[in-house]
Design a protein around this motif. Structure first.
Motif, PDB file in Angstrom:
ATOM      1  N   ILE A  12       0.834  -1.200   0.000  1.00 19.09           N
ATOM      2  CA  ILE A  12       0.000   0.000   0.000  1.00 19.09           C
ATOM      3  C   ILE A  12       0.873   1.255   0.000  1.00 19.09           C
ATOM      4  CG2 ILE A  12      -1.704   1.319   1.326  1.00 19.09           C
ATOM      5  CD1 ILE A  12      -2.773  -1.428   2.327  1.00 19.09           C
ATOM      6  N   GLU A  13       1.882   1.250   0.849  1.00 17.34           N
ATOM      7  CA  GLU A  13       2.769   2.403   0.912  1.00 17.34           C
ATOM      8  C   GLU A  13       3.530   2.590  -0.402  1.00 17.34           C
ATOM      9  OE1 GLU A  13       5.078   1.493   4.324  1.00 17.34           O
ATOM     10  OE2 GLU A  13       3.460   2.002   5.740  1.00 17.34           O
ATOM     11  N   ASP A  14       3.869   1.507  -1.048  1.00 14.38           N
ATOM     12  CA  ASP A  14       4.532   1.582  -2.347  1.00 14.38           C
ATOM     13  C   ASP A  14       3.631   2.255  -3.378  1.00 14.38           C
ATOM     14  OD1 ASP A  14       6.821   0.815  -4.078  1.00 14.38           O
ATOM     15  OD2 ASP A  14       5.309  -0.432  -5.064  1.00 14.38           O
ATOM     16  N   GLN A  15       2.338   1.905  -3.337  1.00 13.73           N
ATOM     17  CA  GLN A  15       1.381   2.532  -4.249  1.00 13.73           C
ATOM     18  C   GLN A  15       1.204   4.014  -3.928  1.00 13.73           C
ATOM     19  OE1 GLN A  15      -0.318   1.323  -7.002  1.00 13.73           O
ATOM     20  NE2 GLN A  15       1.132  -0.384  -6.794  1.00 13.73           N
ATOM     21  N   MET A  16       1.240   4.360  -2.650  1.00 16.13           N
ATOM     22  CA  MET A  16       1.138   5.771  -2.259  1.00 16.13           C
ATOM     23  C   MET A  16       2.301   6.565  -2.837  1.00 16.13           C
ATOM     24  SD  MET A  16      -0.050   5.429   1.746  1.00 16.13           S
ATOM     25  CE  MET A  16       0.055   7.210   2.048  1.00 16.13           C
ATOM     26  N   LYS A  17       3.501   6.018  -2.756  1.00 13.18           N
ATOM     27  CA  LYS A  17       4.673   6.696  -3.309  1.00 13.18           C
ATOM     28  C   LYS A  17       4.568   6.804  -4.828  1.00 13.18           C
ATOM     29  CE  LYS A  17       7.727   4.985   0.358  1.00 13.18           C
ATOM     30  NZ  LYS A  17       8.838   4.048   0.678  1.00 13.18           N
ATOM     31  N   LEU A  18       4.094   5.707  -5.441  1.00 12.62           N
ATOM     32  CA  LEU A  18       3.973   5.676  -6.906  1.00 12.62           C
ATOM     33  C   LEU A  18       3.010   6.747  -7.419  1.00 12.62           C
ATOM     34  CD1 LEU A  18       4.866   4.088  -9.450  1.00 12.62           C
ATOM     35  CD2 LEU A  18       2.841   2.642  -9.122  1.00 12.62           C
ATOM     36  N   HIS A  19       1.915   6.945  -6.680  1.00  8.64           N
ATOM     37  CA  HIS A  19       0.905   7.923  -7.090  1.00  8.64           C
ATOM     38  C   HIS A  19       1.132   9.304  -6.465  1.00  8.64           C
ATOM     39  CE1 HIS A  19      -1.153   4.172  -8.168  1.00  8.64           C
ATOM     40  NE2 HIS A  19      -1.890   4.897  -8.988  1.00  8.64           N
ATOM     41  N   GLY A  20       2.079   9.391  -5.552  1.00  6.46           N
ATOM     42  CA  GLY A  20       2.372  10.669  -4.934  1.00  6.46           C
ATOM     43  C   GLY A  20       1.332  11.130  -3.926  1.00  6.46           C
ATOM     44  N   TYR A  21       0.699  10.177  -3.234  1.00  6.19           N
ATOM     45  CA  TYR A  21      -0.338  10.517  -2.254  1.00  6.19           C
ATOM     46  C   TYR A  21       0.251  10.513  -0.848  1.00  6.19           C
ATOM     47  CZ  TYR A  21      -3.682   9.247  -5.957  1.00  6.19           C
ATOM     48  OH  TYR A  21      -4.387   9.150  -7.115  1.00  6.19           O
ATOM     49  N   ASN A  22      -0.146  11.507  -0.058  1.00  7.95           N
ATOM     50  CA  ASN A  22       0.136  11.420   1.371  1.00  7.95           C
ATOM     51  C   ASN A  22      -1.077  10.846   2.076  1.00  7.95           C
ATOM     52  OD1 ASN A  22      -1.759  13.502   1.880  1.00  7.95           O
ATOM     53  ND2 ASN A  22      -0.188  15.086   1.569  1.00  7.95           N
ATOM     54  N   ILE A  23      -1.011  10.667   3.368  1.00  7.51           N
ATOM     55  CA  ILE A  23      -2.078   9.990   4.111  1.00  7.51           C
ATOM     56  C   ILE A  23      -3.398  10.751   4.026  1.00  7.51           C
ATOM     57  CG2 ILE A  23      -1.599  11.081   6.344  1.00  7.51           C
ATOM     58  CD1 ILE A  23      -2.376   7.372   5.909  1.00  7.51           C
ATOM     59  N   ASN A  24      -3.327  12.092   4.062  1.00  8.18           N
ATOM     60  CA  ASN A  24      -4.550  12.897   4.006  1.00  8.18           C
ATOM     61  C   ASN A  24      -5.212  12.805   2.636  1.00  8.18           C
ATOM     62  OD1 ASN A  24      -4.376  13.886   6.676  1.00  8.18           O
ATOM     63  ND2 ASN A  24      -2.893  15.449   6.039  1.00  8.18           N
ATOM     64  N   GLN A  25      -4.402  12.842   1.571  1.00  3.49           N
ATOM     65  CA  GLN A  25      -4.953  12.731   0.216  1.00  3.49           C
ATOM     66  C   GLN A  25      -5.583  11.358  -0.004  1.00  3.49           C
ATOM     67  OE1 GLN A  25      -1.210  13.665  -1.698  1.00  3.49           O
ATOM     68  NE2 GLN A  25      -2.030  15.624  -2.502  1.00  3.49           N
ATOM     69  N   LEU A  26      -4.886  10.327   0.470  1.00  5.53           N
ATOM     70  CA  LEU A  26      -5.417   8.966   0.295  1.00  5.53           C
ATOM     71  C   LEU A  26      -6.708   8.786   1.083  1.00  5.53           C
ATOM     72  CD1 LEU A  26      -5.011   6.187  -0.926  1.00  5.53           C
ATOM     73  CD2 LEU A  26      -3.630   5.556   1.066  1.00  5.53           C
ATOM     74  N   ALA A  27      -6.769   9.361   2.281  1.00  2.00           N
ATOM     75  CA  ALA A  27      -7.986   9.259   3.082  1.00  2.00           C
ATOM     76  C   ALA A  27      -9.158   9.929   2.380  1.00  2.00           C
ATOM     77  CB  ALA A  27      -7.755   9.893   4.454  1.00  2.00           C
ATOM     78  N   GLU A  28      -8.905  11.101   1.790  1.00  2.00           N
ATOM     79  CA  GLU A  28      -9.981  11.822   1.091  1.00  2.00           C
ATOM     80  C   GLU A  28     -10.451  11.057  -0.138  1.00  2.00           C
ATOM     81  OE1 GLU A  28     -10.803  16.202  -0.992  1.00  2.00           O
ATOM     82  OE2 GLU A  28      -8.934  15.813   0.085  1.00  2.00           O
ATOM     83  N   LEU A  29      -9.519  10.512  -0.904  1.00  2.00           N
ATOM     84  CA  LEU A  29      -9.880   9.787  -2.129  1.00  2.00           C
ATOM     85  C   LEU A  29     -10.597   8.474  -1.839  1.00  2.00           C
ATOM     86  CD1 LEU A  29      -6.583  10.360  -4.143  1.00  2.00           C
ATOM     87  CD2 LEU A  29      -8.841  11.236  -4.754  1.00  2.00           C
ATOM     88  N   SER A  30     -10.222   7.824  -0.750  1.00  2.00           N
ATOM     89  CA  SER A  30     -10.790   6.507  -0.436  1.00  2.00           C
ATOM     90  C   SER A  30     -12.047   6.582   0.424  1.00  2.00           C
ATOM     91  CB  SER A  30      -9.750   5.640   0.274  1.00  2.00           C
ATOM     92  OG  SER A  30      -9.405   6.217   1.536  1.00  2.00           O
ATOM     93  N   GLY A  31     -12.272   7.765   1.052  1.00  2.00           N
ATOM     94  CA  GLY A  31     -13.417   7.888   1.949  1.00  2.00           C
ATOM     95  C   GLY A  31     -13.191   7.276   3.307  1.00  2.00           C
ATOM     96  N   ILE A  32     -11.943   6.938   3.625  1.00  2.00           N
ATOM     97  CA  ILE A  32     -11.604   6.360   4.926  1.00  2.00           C
ATOM     98  C   ILE A  32     -11.189   7.485   5.867  1.00  2.00           C
ATOM     99  CG2 ILE A  32     -10.128   4.707   6.155  1.00  2.00           C
ATOM    100  CD1 ILE A  32      -9.671   3.292   3.458  1.00  2.00           C
ATOM    101  N   ASN A  33     -11.674   7.454   7.084  1.00  2.00           N
ATOM    102  CA  ASN A  33     -11.278   8.434   8.084  1.00  2.00           C
ATOM    103  C   ASN A  33      -9.753   8.471   8.207  1.00  2.00           C
ATOM    104  OD1 ASN A  33     -10.454   8.753  11.176  1.00  2.00           O
ATOM    105  ND2 ASN A  33     -12.262  10.037  10.793  1.00  2.00           N
ATOM    106  N   THR A  34      -9.200   9.685   8.248  1.00  2.00           N
ATOM    107  CA  THR A  34      -7.740   9.836   8.267  1.00  2.00           C
ATOM    108  C   THR A  34      -7.107   9.112   9.452  1.00  2.00           C
ATOM    109  OG1 THR A  34      -7.962  12.004   7.209  1.00  2.00           O
ATOM    110  CG2 THR A  34      -5.853  11.513   8.273  1.00  2.00           C
TER     111      THR A  34
END
Length: 446
Positions: A12-34
């Protein structure tokens, strides 16, 4: 932190780096509470849910089932397992076709016989979501692993398997009846009514008249016993099952040619009397039996030779405008025409559009049996009126249906009928006949 957890989170963290997402961006895109996402990724106090993993897969553009093989350790550790996570995980594995993950979980948890309850819970979740085919495998696992023959869970699994495996294959349906029969009285009472109804229905399609009578009798008795029991909640109002028991008893008498006694049952379910006041759902069931009863009274009159009401019956069928009622009605009309030797060409022409749609009955055992019966009696009708080519076409249609449904006795009747007129068959009809009989053209000798 466990290695496999790092492996899941590393992906998951590898995909975050690949797409350039930080935890807040990923939370917003996925709808998961930060906060929840952060704790799940860091393995602090909570594990990741399967829905969260699915949400992340969607954000990263991955196919459903992504990283499921690594998710098992979120549910199972060396000393314990998490049912709240394991059941949804198994359900999702079944939905997306990750059978490899299901196999891995089953092999790990069934060392403890109590864990079969988890398999059953997943099966029930799938069944109640309408995923009947997907649930079948889990119920089979329960059946294979529960050793207590009086287990309610075992009985329920057999009941579910019986309902999901019904089709038009007569051989398979009869095996399903035999397999389930022993468990029908071990079900919770609310399910027993529907089980008896399903058994009677399938056996009716198989022409197992003694079995139909037995199940129908139990249906009448049990529905009466359960009347007024608020703790029992069958799928439909008990008056429905009471009426269906009477209907099947009458239907068996009809098929045996005992029309006067059959009419007594029809009149009984047309005027249903129930000990308790009926609510709206119960009253609707009673009204429906009046409609079925009227149609079946027409059927019995026609089968008894009253050809004077043929046109009236045809008008009634046209008014109902339901294909299953039309095939049932035309069966009675054409059977009567064959028995008492009169012409109903005008009726068949009137319903020609409906008749062309009878091949839609390729999933339901009752309607498929009615269609097969129609084709057989239609063939006889055509032969009686000197229309040999049409009669042979109907015979071949009937033979094809019998083969598909594995109704060997009906198939034999079709073969006998075809052979009676074989000398007048066309080259194409003979070719179709040989094909239906499984005879290869190049080795066939006249």
């Amino acid at each position: 932190m466990r290695v496999v957890n790092r492996s899941l989170r590393w992906e998951i963290e590898d995909q975050m780096k690949l797409h350039g997402y930080n935890i807040n961006q990923l939370a917003e895109l996925s709808g998961i509470n930060t906060g929840n996402l952060s704790m799940a990724l860091n393995g602090i106090s909570r594990s990741m849910t399967i829905n969260q993993l699915d949400a992340l897969a969607k954000v990263f553009g991955k196919v459903p089932g992504w990283l499921y093989e690594l998710y098992t350790e979120e549910c199972i550790s060396e000393d314990k397992l998490s049912r709240p996570r394991l059941v949804p995980y198994l359900v999702r594995c079944a939905e997306v076709g990750r059978n490899d993950c299901i196999d891995a979980v089953v092999s790990k948890i069934l060392d403890n016989p109590k864990n079969v309850q988890i398999i059953f819970a997943a099966a029930e979740k799938l069944f109640n979501k309408g995923k009947h085919k997907e649930s079948e495998r889990f119920y089979e696992i329960v059946v294979e692993n529960v050793k207590d023959s009086f287990s309610e869970m075992l009985a329920m699994s057999h009941y579910r398997l019986f309902t999901v495996t019904q089709g038009t294959d007569a051989e398979k349906n009869w095996k399903a009846v035999i397999r389930f029969d022993l468990f029908r009285n071990r079900l919770p009472e609310g399910y027993r009514l529907d089980a008896l109804f399903q058994l009677a229905r399938v056996c009716y399609s198989l022409k197992k008249w003694s079995e139909v009578e037995e199940y129908a009798g139990e249906l009448v008795e049990l529905s009466t016993v359960l009347c007024g029991d608020d703790e029992v909640a069958p799928k439909r109002h008990p008056v429905y099952y009471y009426g269906k028991g009477l209907l099947y008893k009458g239907a068996v008498l009809e098929r045996r040619g005992v029309y006067d006694r059959a009419k007594e049952y029809v009149l009984n379910y047309m005027n249903l009397e129930w000990p308790d006041p009926l609510d709206e759902s119960g009253q609707k069931e009673v009204e429906q039996f009046k409609i079925w009863g009227k149609a079946n009274l027409y059927t019995l009159e026609v089968l008894s030779g009253n050809k004077g009401i043929i046109n009236e019956y045809a008008d009634y069928l046209a008014g109902l405008n339901r294909l299953n009622d039309v095939v049932a009605g035309l069966n009675a009309i054409i059977t009567s025409a064959n028995t008492y030797e009169y012409n109903v060409d005008h009726v068949l022409a009137r319903f020609s559009g409906s008749i062309e749609r009878f091949d839609l009955f390729n999933h339901d055992p009752i309607l498929s049996e009615r269609h097969l019966r129609y084709r057989y009696h239609k063939a006889i009708y055509e032969f009686r009126h000197g229309r040999i080519r049409e009669g042979l076409d109907e015979t071949l249609h009937c033979l094809s249906l019998a083969n598909d449904m594995k109704k060997y006795e009906d198939g034999f009747q079709c073969v006998t009928l075809f052979e009676s007129y074989r000398e007048r068959a066309s080259v194409q009809q003979l070719k179709m006949y040989r094909s239906a009989m499984g005879v290869r053209e190049e080795v066939y000798l006249e």
